[in-house]
Design an enzyme around this catalytic site. Sequence first.
Site, PDB file in Angstrom:
ATOM      1  N   LYS A 164      -7.559   2.476 -18.723  1.00 19.71           N
ATOM      2  CA  LYS A 164      -6.388   2.823 -17.914  1.00 19.71           C
ATOM      3  C   LYS A 164      -6.091   1.572 -17.092  1.00 19.71           C
ATOM      4  O   LYS A 164      -6.771   1.276 -16.114  1.00 19.71           O
ATOM      5  CB  LYS A 164      -6.711   4.009 -17.002  1.00 19.71           C
ATOM      6  CG  LYS A 164      -5.507   4.529 -16.221  1.00 19.71           C
ATOM      7  CD  LYS A 164      -5.902   5.706 -15.351  1.00 19.71           C
ATOM      8  CE  LYS A 164      -4.688   6.392 -14.741  1.00 19.71           C
ATOM      9  NZ  LYS A 164      -5.078   7.467 -13.817  1.00 19.71           N
TER      10      LYS A 164
ATOM     11  N   ASN B  49      -0.675   4.650   0.229  1.00 24.66           N
ATOM     12  CA  ASN B  49      -0.789   4.478  -1.223  1.00 24.66           C
ATOM     13  C   ASN B  49       0.122   5.513  -1.852  1.00 24.66           C
ATOM     14  O   ASN B  49      -0.094   6.711  -1.693  1.00 24.66           O
ATOM     15  CB  ASN B  49      -2.230   4.704  -1.692  1.00 24.66           C
ATOM     16  CG  ASN B  49      -3.150   3.594  -1.238  1.00 24.66           C
ATOM     17  OD1 ASN B  49      -2.696   2.603  -0.657  1.00 24.66           O
ATOM     18  ND2 ASN B  49      -4.435   3.746  -1.493  1.00 24.66           N
TER      19      ASN B  49
ATOM     20  N   TYR C 229      -3.949  -1.213 -14.855  1.00 19.26           N
ATOM     21  CA  TYR C 229      -2.966  -1.273 -13.772  1.00 19.26           C
ATOM     22  C   TYR C 229      -2.545  -2.705 -13.439  1.00 19.26           C
ATOM     23  O   TYR C 229      -1.654  -2.909 -12.627  1.00 19.26           O
ATOM     24  CB  TYR C 229      -3.564  -0.687 -12.489  1.00 19.26           C
ATOM     25  CG  TYR C 229      -3.587   0.812 -12.379  1.00 19.26           C
ATOM     26  CD1 TYR C 229      -2.487   1.508 -11.868  1.00 19.26           C
ATOM     27  CD2 TYR C 229      -4.711   1.542 -12.751  1.00 19.26           C
ATOM     28  CE1 TYR C 229      -2.523   2.888 -11.733  1.00 19.26           C
ATOM     29  CE2 TYR C 229      -4.738   2.931 -12.615  1.00 19.26           C
ATOM     30  CZ  TYR C 229      -3.636   3.598 -12.101  1.00 19.26           C
ATOM     31  OH  TYR C 229      -3.669   4.961 -11.961  1.00 19.26           O
TER      32      TYR C 229
ATOM     33  N   GLU D 213      -0.723   0.493  -1.733  1.00 24.99           N
ATOM     34  CA  GLU D 213      -0.890   0.593  -3.190  1.00 24.99           C
ATOM     35  C   GLU D 213       0.299   1.319  -3.777  1.00 24.99           C
ATOM     36  O   GLU D 213       0.820   2.255  -3.169  1.00 24.99           O
ATOM     37  CB  GLU D 213      -2.125   1.411  -3.587  1.00 24.99           C
ATOM     38  CG  GLU D 213      -3.445   0.732  -3.458  1.00 24.99           C
ATOM     39  CD  GLU D 213      -4.605   1.637  -3.879  1.00 24.99           C
ATOM     40  OE1 GLU D 213      -4.440   2.467  -4.793  1.00 24.99           O
ATOM     41  OE2 GLU D 213      -5.675   1.507  -3.254  1.00 24.99           O
TER      42      GLU D 213
ATOM     43  N   ASN E 218     -10.037   3.581   2.931  1.00 26.25           N
ATOM     44  CA  ASN E 218      -9.042   3.852   1.903  1.00 26.25           C
ATOM     45  C   ASN E 218      -9.050   5.325   1.520  1.00 26.25           C
ATOM     46  O   ASN E 218     -10.089   5.865   1.120  1.00 26.25           O
ATOM     47  CB  ASN E 218      -9.343   3.025   0.642  1.00 26.25           C
ATOM     48  CG  ASN E 218      -8.324   3.278  -0.455  1.00 26.25           C
ATOM     49  OD1 ASN E 218      -7.173   2.860  -0.340  1.00 26.25           O
ATOM     50  ND2 ASN E 218      -8.722   3.976  -1.504  1.00 26.25           N
ATOM     51  N   GLU E 219      -7.911   5.947   1.630  1.00 25.76           N
ATOM     52  CA  GLU E 219      -7.691   7.307   1.134  1.00 25.76           C
ATOM     53  C   GLU E 219      -8.796   8.296   1.487  1.00 25.76           C
ATOM     54  O   GLU E 219      -9.443   8.871   0.599  1.00 25.76           O
ATOM     55  CB  GLU E 219      -7.510   7.284  -0.387  1.00 25.76           C
ATOM     56  CG  GLU E 219      -6.334   6.466  -0.851  1.00 25.76           C
ATOM     57  CD  GLU E 219      -6.068   6.610  -2.354  1.00 25.76           C
ATOM     58  OE1 GLU E 219      -6.920   7.166  -3.061  1.00 25.76           O
ATOM     59  OE2 GLU E 219      -5.007   6.184  -2.804  1.00 25.76           O
TER      60      GLU E 219
ATOM     61  N   HIS F  60     -13.792   1.383   0.682  1.00 27.65           N
ATOM     62  CA  HIS F  60     -12.981   1.883  -0.434  1.00 27.65           C
ATOM     63  C   HIS F  60     -13.929   2.582  -1.417  1.00 27.65           C
ATOM     64  O   HIS F  60     -14.281   2.032  -2.460  1.00 27.65           O
ATOM     65  CB  HIS F  60     -12.225   0.720  -1.085  1.00 27.65           C
ATOM     66  CG  HIS F  60     -11.107   1.147  -1.983  1.00 27.65           C
ATOM     67  ND1 HIS F  60      -9.834   0.638  -1.870  1.00 27.65           N
ATOM     68  CD2 HIS F  60     -11.054   2.017  -3.012  1.00 27.65           C
ATOM     69  CE1 HIS F  60      -9.049   1.179  -2.799  1.00 27.65           C
ATOM     70  NE2 HIS F  60      -9.775   2.018  -3.509  1.00 27.65           N
TER      71      HIS F  60
ATOM     72  N   GLN G 116     -14.334  -2.023  -7.834  1.00 25.99           N
ATOM     73  CA  GLN G 116     -13.512  -2.013  -9.042  1.00 25.99           C
ATOM     74  C   GLN G 116     -13.328  -3.397  -9.674  1.00 25.99           C
ATOM     75  O   GLN G 116     -12.978  -3.484 -10.838  1.00 25.99           O
ATOM     76  CB  GLN G 116     -12.142  -1.420  -8.735  1.00 25.99           C
ATOM     77  CG  GLN G 116     -12.222   0.041  -8.321  1.00 25.99           C
ATOM     78  CD  GLN G 116     -10.867   0.638  -8.043  1.00 25.99           C
ATOM     79  OE1 GLN G 116     -10.393   0.597  -6.919  1.00 25.99           O
ATOM     80  NE2 GLN G 116     -10.227   1.203  -9.043  1.00 25.99           N
TER      81      GLN G 116
ATOM     82  N   SER H  65     -11.103   1.518 -13.408  1.00 27.39           N
ATOM     83  CA  SER H  65     -10.271   2.598 -12.865  1.00 27.39           C
ATOM     84  C   SER H  65     -11.146   3.821 -12.569  1.00 27.39           C
ATOM     85  O   SER H  65     -10.861   4.930 -13.003  1.00 27.39           O
ATOM     86  CB  SER H  65      -9.172   2.920 -13.876  1.00 27.39           C
ATOM     87  OG  SER H  65      -8.370   3.968 -13.449  1.00 27.39           O
ATOM     88  N   TRP H  66     -12.191   3.596 -11.816  1.00 31.59           N
ATOM     89  CA  TRP H  66     -13.154   4.654 -11.476  1.00 31.59           C
ATOM     90  C   TRP H  66     -13.559   5.420 -12.732  1.00 31.59           C
ATOM     91  O   TRP H  66     -13.780   4.819 -13.769  1.00 31.59           O
ATOM     92  CB  TRP H  66     -12.595   5.571 -10.366  1.00 31.59           C
ATOM     93  CG  TRP H  66     -12.252   4.785  -9.128  1.00 31.59           C
ATOM     94  CD1 TRP H  66     -10.996   4.534  -8.641  1.00 31.59           C
ATOM     95  CD2 TRP H  66     -13.156   4.085  -8.251  1.00 31.59           C
ATOM     96  NE1 TRP H  66     -11.067   3.745  -7.520  1.00 31.59           N
ATOM     97  CE2 TRP H  66     -12.368   3.459  -7.253  1.00 31.59           C
ATOM     98  CE3 TRP H  66     -14.551   3.930  -8.190  1.00 31.59           C
ATOM     99  CZ2 TRP H  66     -12.935   2.689  -6.227  1.00 31.59           C
ATOM    100  CZ3 TRP H  66     -15.104   3.165  -7.165  1.00 31.59           C
ATOM    101  CH2 TRP H  66     -14.297   2.560  -6.207  1.00 31.59           C
TER     102      TRP H  66
HETATM  103  C1  BGP Z   1      -6.059   5.022  -5.690  1.00 30.64           C
HETATM  104  C2  BGP Z   1      -7.293   4.236  -5.356  1.00 30.64           C
HETATM  105  C3  BGP Z   1      -7.507   3.027  -6.194  1.00 30.64           C
HETATM  106  C4  BGP Z   1      -7.034   3.105  -7.605  1.00 30.64           C
HETATM  107  C5  BGP Z   1      -5.747   3.900  -7.788  1.00 30.64           C
HETATM  108  C6  BGP Z   1      -5.477   4.325  -9.200  1.00 30.64           C
HETATM  109  O1  BGP Z   1      -6.258   6.366  -5.385  1.00 30.64           O
HETATM  110  O2  BGP Z   1      -7.256   3.823  -4.014  1.00 30.64           O
HETATM  111  O3  BGP Z   1      -8.848   2.626  -6.047  1.00 30.64           O
HETATM  112  O4  BGP Z   1      -8.024   3.346  -8.503  1.00 30.64           O
HETATM  113  O5  BGP Z   1      -5.704   5.056  -7.010  1.00 30.64           O
HETATM  114  O6  BGP Z   1      -6.212   5.468  -9.499  1.00 30.64           O
HETATM  115  P1  BGP Z   1      -7.062   5.637 -10.802  1.00 30.64           P
HETATM  116  O7  BGP Z   1      -7.820   4.348 -10.977  1.00 30.64           O
HETATM  117  O8  BGP Z   1      -7.934   6.805 -10.570  1.00 30.64           O
HETATM  118  O9  BGP Z   1      -6.065   5.853 -11.877  1.00 30.64           O
END
Ligand code: BGP
Length: 476
Positions: free
Chosen positions: A440, A299, A442, A379, A168-169, A124, A23, A433-434
């Site tokens: 989006k 997270n 953060y 997170e 991660n997750e 991740h 990211q 943000s993927w």
């Molecule tokens: C979590 C992930 C992060 C990050 C965040 C925000 O699930 O670990 O990598 O991206 O969420 O999510 P998104 O970017 O999809 O809004």
Amino acid sequence: MRKYSDVFSDTDFLWGSATAAYQCEGAWNEDGKGEGEWDYFNHHSVLNIHNEDGDEASDFYHRYKEDIDLMVEGGQNTYRFSISWARILPNGTGEINQKGIDFYNNVINYCLEKNVEPNVTLFHYDLPLKLAAQGGWLNNKITDYFDEYAKVCFKEFGDRVKIWATINEPRYYSYCSNIVGNYPPNRYADIQSYFQYQYNLMLASAKAVNSFKQMKVDGIIGIVHDNGSVEIDPTAENQEEIFKIADFFYNRMILVPALEGKLPDELEEMKKTFNFMIYHSDNDAEIFSKGKGDYLGLNLYNRQYVKHWENGETEIFHNNKGADSMSLEGIRLKGLFESSFDKEVRRNKWGREINPRVMHTALLEIKERYGNPLILIAENGHGIYETPDENGYVEDDERIEIFNEFLEYMLKAKADGVNVKGYYHWATMDLYSWINGYEKRYGLVRVDFKNDFKRIPKKSYYWYKDFINNYSKNTK
Ligand code: BGP
């Protein structure tokens, strides 16, 4: 040599922020890095709906010093980041890329020079493409490949990194890859793969934890879970049963192995409920038993608010288009349960609940049900569209308001006896943000992607700095 006991020697709490390799790093094909599954997906798939990629991302690869300097300037004493597997092992297994090792050595050493505690996640979401092409997380060799990679990292960085997370997750990653279908390899409503993924991810994690202990690395290691604490709509039928099924779906395949070193007791029953099987080996149970984490990374963004299944086919509701879509986030699993949409709760532009109270609820639930483990909030954050002023400055008051509420609820949980010892805001700076792309946002620091990746701290960055300062003054 640094020791884990040094980590909390002059502070009782870690305050920092977080990023992930794909990211923010960019440099997708520099210095011998192998191609990743996300590189391939973003370059080739029609499902890359915003036509964005992480080729340059936030250019952290070339600007890590500036980013770490900004953390220090912002009063932060720790930084959570992830290592790109394909930068270390370009093929996922076998040959090691020394330049990849050098890069992370530089990041870690710079953190330590500046008194910023590095907290390192091994995986991740960014699987090396070579492994993805061999079936990725469904390939039964994947857990050994991950263990091989983890051992290289422990050997190279274990003398200085004292806080580790394996994955991660694993739950949310399995969900997006197999149920929503918005992350590669884009399977839709595939329950079988969803649970097999989680199983393999947890087995891989347990193998890496085993190796960590065998190599006698001084430090702590755990997993990072997306805690979707399950809450039941009070109008729902069969509330206990729905809770058990939804909690298994959202949490238990991760939390039980991670915190109790075994598979959930209800696994056999749930195989029938959800109709899946698990490919496994006879000695897996022993690996799980030695694979318990030293702490839990959490997270915390939202809860999972559900009720009984009313009617209709299985359907997944997701929103990666933000303001261009009206879709709320949720799921309907035919015959089992479905999301309930609470009109009283605010939502962000991507249809997700904004509900800071769940920070307190989730932390207390884990304390009570899983023996009060050490927890780091790995997170927590709030994604918004942002418009800077003519100097690039962003007054992100909405973020500050929500951030403050989340922190207050976390400190309340701490006062209620939860063993939480760290907080990482998502994210250190604006990043990819993927599948949502770049708008989006953060970050505590704005990244001007069109203007040489210029970094400009936002109002929330200064607000967080003051918050940390006040906390430290009041706890001295
Ligand atoms: C979590 C992930 C992060 C990050 C965040 C925000 O699930 O670990 O990598 O991206 O969420 O999510 P998104 O970017 O999809 O809004």
